[in-house]
Scaffold this motif. Structure first.
Motif, short mmCIF file in Angstrom:
data_model
loop_
_atom_site.label_atom_id
_atom_site.label_comp_id
_atom_site.label_asym_id
_atom_site.label_seq_id
_atom_site.Cartn_x
_atom_site.Cartn_y
_atom_site.Cartn_z
N ALA A 263 0.82 -1.21 0.00
CA ALA A 263 0.00 0.00 0.00
C ALA A 263 0.86 1.27 0.00
O ALA A 263 2.03 1.25 0.39
CB ALA A 263 -0.92 0.01 1.22
N THR A 264 0.25 2.36 -0.42
CA THR A 264 0.91 3.67 -0.42
C THR A 264 0.37 4.51 0.72
O THR A 264 -0.84 4.76 0.80
CB THR A 264 0.64 4.40 -1.75
N GLN A 265 1.26 4.92 1.63
CA GLN A 265 0.83 5.76 2.74
C GLN A 265 0.85 7.21 2.31
O GLN A 265 1.88 7.73 1.86
CB GLN A 265 1.73 5.55 3.97
N LEU A 266 -0.28 7.89 2.44
CA LEU A 266 -0.42 9.26 1.96
C LEU A 266 -0.12 10.30 3.03
O LEU A 266 0.31 11.41 2.71
CB LEU A 266 -1.85 9.49 1.44
N GLN A 267 -0.37 9.94 4.29
CA GLN A 267 -0.09 10.89 5.37
C GLN A 267 -0.04 10.12 6.69
O GLN A 267 -0.37 8.94 6.75
CB GLN A 267 -1.15 11.98 5.45
N ASN A 274 0.97 -3.38 14.76
CA ASN A 274 -0.45 -3.59 15.04
C ASN A 274 -1.34 -2.88 14.03
O ASN A 274 -2.40 -3.39 13.65
CB ASN A 274 -0.78 -3.12 16.46
N ASN A 275 -0.92 -1.70 13.55
CA ASN A 275 -1.68 -1.01 12.50
C ASN A 275 -1.80 -1.89 11.27
O ASN A 275 -2.88 -2.04 10.68
CB ASN A 275 -0.98 0.28 12.08
N ILE A 353 -6.70 4.46 8.15
CA ILE A 353 -7.79 4.16 7.22
C ILE A 353 -7.20 3.58 5.95
O ILE A 353 -6.26 4.15 5.37
CB ILE A 353 -8.60 5.43 6.87
N ALA A 354 -7.75 2.47 5.49
CA ALA A 354 -7.36 1.84 4.23
C ALA A 354 -8.52 1.95 3.25
O ALA A 354 -9.65 1.60 3.58
CB ALA A 354 -6.98 0.38 4.43
N ALA A 355 -8.23 2.43 2.05
CA ALA A 355 -9.24 2.56 1.01
C ALA A 355 -8.55 2.50 -0.34
O ALA A 355 -7.34 2.75 -0.44
CB ALA A 355 -10.02 3.87 1.16
N ARG A 373 -3.10 7.96 9.77
CA ARG A 373 -2.45 7.30 8.64
C ARG A 373 -3.49 7.01 7.57
O ARG A 373 -4.46 6.29 7.82
CB ARG A 373 -1.80 6.00 9.10
N LEU A 374 -3.29 7.56 6.39
CA LEU A 374 -4.15 7.27 5.24
C LEU A 374 -3.37 6.35 4.31
O LEU A 374 -2.25 6.66 3.91
CB LEU A 374 -4.53 8.54 4.49
#
Length: 533
Positions: A263-267, A274-275, A353-355, A373-374
């Motif tokens: 995944a790409t973390q945006l912020q 655990n996340n 949040i994962a989307a 974390r987005l």
């Protein structure tokens, strides 16, 4: 083994043979600028000549032509002798001198794209086999073994740092520390390459004829579990700690860029162990639904799950399921997040949040929550599940089991209504992702109570009811495994459920069905269970 950093070695001759030509010309230009003689093969030599560089063909070095459609070009003593002989060793020096073998001080190689070839739909078996690189891995291993004298470069991403180091040294030379780092990367590269080949071939039961395509997995029988389990994934990210601060942890990725690991973390802050575990749990559950779905997870269990016409509606329903537990949770969403949904979600303290996407307007709404974390995620194919046990590993197929309304078996005198049936399917999909023993109460695409991880199914039924903040009357209930006795079913009915979905298969099924009829419960059997340990 520790490696000292003091010894530098000059590079006078380099052999370049790459599939991925990213940054090749710039790197070769830097080498040539330091007076390094360039030797190359096939398409690599052509690309360098087109860029105006002087290149010697490998056949000039070996005195032997490339042959067998390129299968034999670098498999030659004048290549491997030039790589493997120990500089300063009198016997080695005499041997190479007597045979006219010249030293090769650097090898720049990356391998045939076997994995990309294997991933092509309908790829011919013969084409797959031809994309097994032989000469490349052989040169990589020879150069890496003799790292004391030879630099082996397998990654285009290393080119800029190597150019910088050589410019800093005012000549083409690299430190022993750098050569050691490159050698370790090289052996990791060949190990991963061999694992990819072995795993791919292991999944093909019988060898097709060369011109025959390899049947896509969706059109063939499920492959056998591997005869040897090979796991080879590079380090993707070092983590601050594991489940607890005294445990070390890291994330390793298959490099596909898919799923939570890709995944790409945006912020937001750095993702924790655990996340990542919780994000995977809520993301996988969100993928169970075709309509917009929002899943709120705490410690891998859903405390709120809902579907809706929009992400905002689904989120509001999921939050209403258990707003207390949702505080500090992790959210998975199966649709792009828009500004309207983001504005509402931002009111709650959420860890991550994962989307699949966040619109620019949504990102603006979240920007003030600097620690949030987005994470944008692309769906990954389901793969076998691996778990560690002392002395070994367990592997099993991913739980892809699903049931449709037509596949359910009504076992009570009263069948479920159409509304109950929709709720039962929803509850069953959620229950699949709840730790066993699991009971899920739901209504109209919304969880109402979740009893997770209990030692007794009766306790799971009671705990799920106790946790409910919404009215339980008129809900349906899902059980991940059969009710062994009527008492669990009676607890569900006492909580207010009117219909039940469960696998069936207990020796006490008749007693449980009789209790359901007595309690005026509609009950359906799925024929499959969803234990989740």
């Amino acid at each position: 083994m520790s490696v000292s950093t003091g010894t530098t070695k000059p590079i006078r001759r380099a052999l370049l043979s790459v599939t991925d030509k990213t940054g090749l010309v710039e790197f070769a230009n830097a080498l040539a600028g330091f007076g390094v003689e360039l030797i190359s093969t096939g398409g690599t030599a052509r690309a360098l000549r087109e860029a105006g560089l002087a290149v010697k063909d490998i056949s000039e070095l070996t005195g032997f032509p490339e042959m067998l459609d390129g299968r034999v070009k670098t498999l030659h003593p004048r290549v491997h002798g030039g790589l493997l002989y120990i500089r300063g060793n009198a016997e080695h020096e005499a041997a190479v001198a007597s045979h006219g073998i010249l030293p090769i001080d650097m090898v720049v190689v990356n391998l045939y794209a076997f994995e990309k070839t294997a991933a092509q739909p309908g790829v011919a078996f013969g084409h797959l086999i031809e994309n097994i690189d032989i000469g490349g891995p052989s040169m990589v291993r020879s150069a890496a073994k003799n790292f004391e004298d030879v630099a082996i470069v397998t990654r285009p991403t290393d080119y800029p740092d190597l150019i910088h180091e050589m410019k800093s040294a005012n000549g083409a030379s690299l430190t022993r520390e750098t050569r050691w780092r490159l050698a370790k990367q090289a052996f990791a590269t060949t190990a991963a390459y061999d694992s990819a080949i072995a795993n791919t071939l292991d999944s093909i039961a019988t060898a097709p004829k060369p011109i025959e395509p390899i049947a896509p997995k969706s059109q063939s029988a499920a492959p056998e579990l591997p005869s040897t389990l090979r796991i080879n994934m590079p380090l993707a990210q070092s983590l601050r700690y594991g489940e607890n601060p005294h445990q070390r942890a890291a994330l390793y990725s298959d490099g596909s860029g898919l799923g939570i690991a890709g995944a790409t973390q945006l912020q937001g802050k750095e993702l924790s162990f655990n996340n990542l575990v919780d994000l995977d749990a809520c993301w996988e559950l969100a993928q169970e639904f075709d309509e917009p779905a929002v899943i709120i997870v705490k410690h891998t269990n859903p405390c709120g799950a809902a579907t809706g016409h929009t992400v905002l509606e689904a989120y509001q329903k999921a939050l209403a399921s258990d707003p207390v537990s949702a505080f500090g949770g992790v959210i998975g969403i199966n649709r792009p997040v828009d500004a309207e949904a983001a504005a509402e979600i931002a009111k709650l303290f959420v860890e991550a949040i994962a989307a699949p996407q966040f619109t620019p307007e949504a990102r603006e709404r979240f920007a003030a929550k600097k620690n949030l974390r987005l994470v944008e995620v692309r769906p990954a194919p389901l793969r076998p599940v691996v778990k560690h046990v002392s002395g070994g590993l367990l592997i099993q197929d991913a739980d892809t089991g699903r049931v449709t309304e037509d596949e359910l078996k009504v076992v009570t005198w009263r069948p479920p209504s159409a509304e109950e049936l929709r709720s039962l399917i929803f509850a069953w999909r959620v229950c699949k992702h709840v730790k066993s023993n699991a009971i899920v109460y739901a209504r109209d695409g919304q969880t109402v109570g979740v009893g997770a991880g209990q030692m007794s199914r009766v306790d799971a039924a009671r705990f799920g009811a106790q946790k409910a903040v919404l009215p339980l009357k008129g809900t349906v209930a899902a059980s991940d495994a059969f009710f062994p006795f009527p008492d669990g079913l009676e607890a569900v009915a006492a909580a207010g459920a009117t219909a039940v979905i469960q696998p069936g298969g207990s020796v006490k099924d008749d007693d449980v069905i009789g209790a359901a009829d007595r309690l005026d419960l509609a009950m359906v059997f799925t024929g499959i269970r969803h234990f989740r340990h």
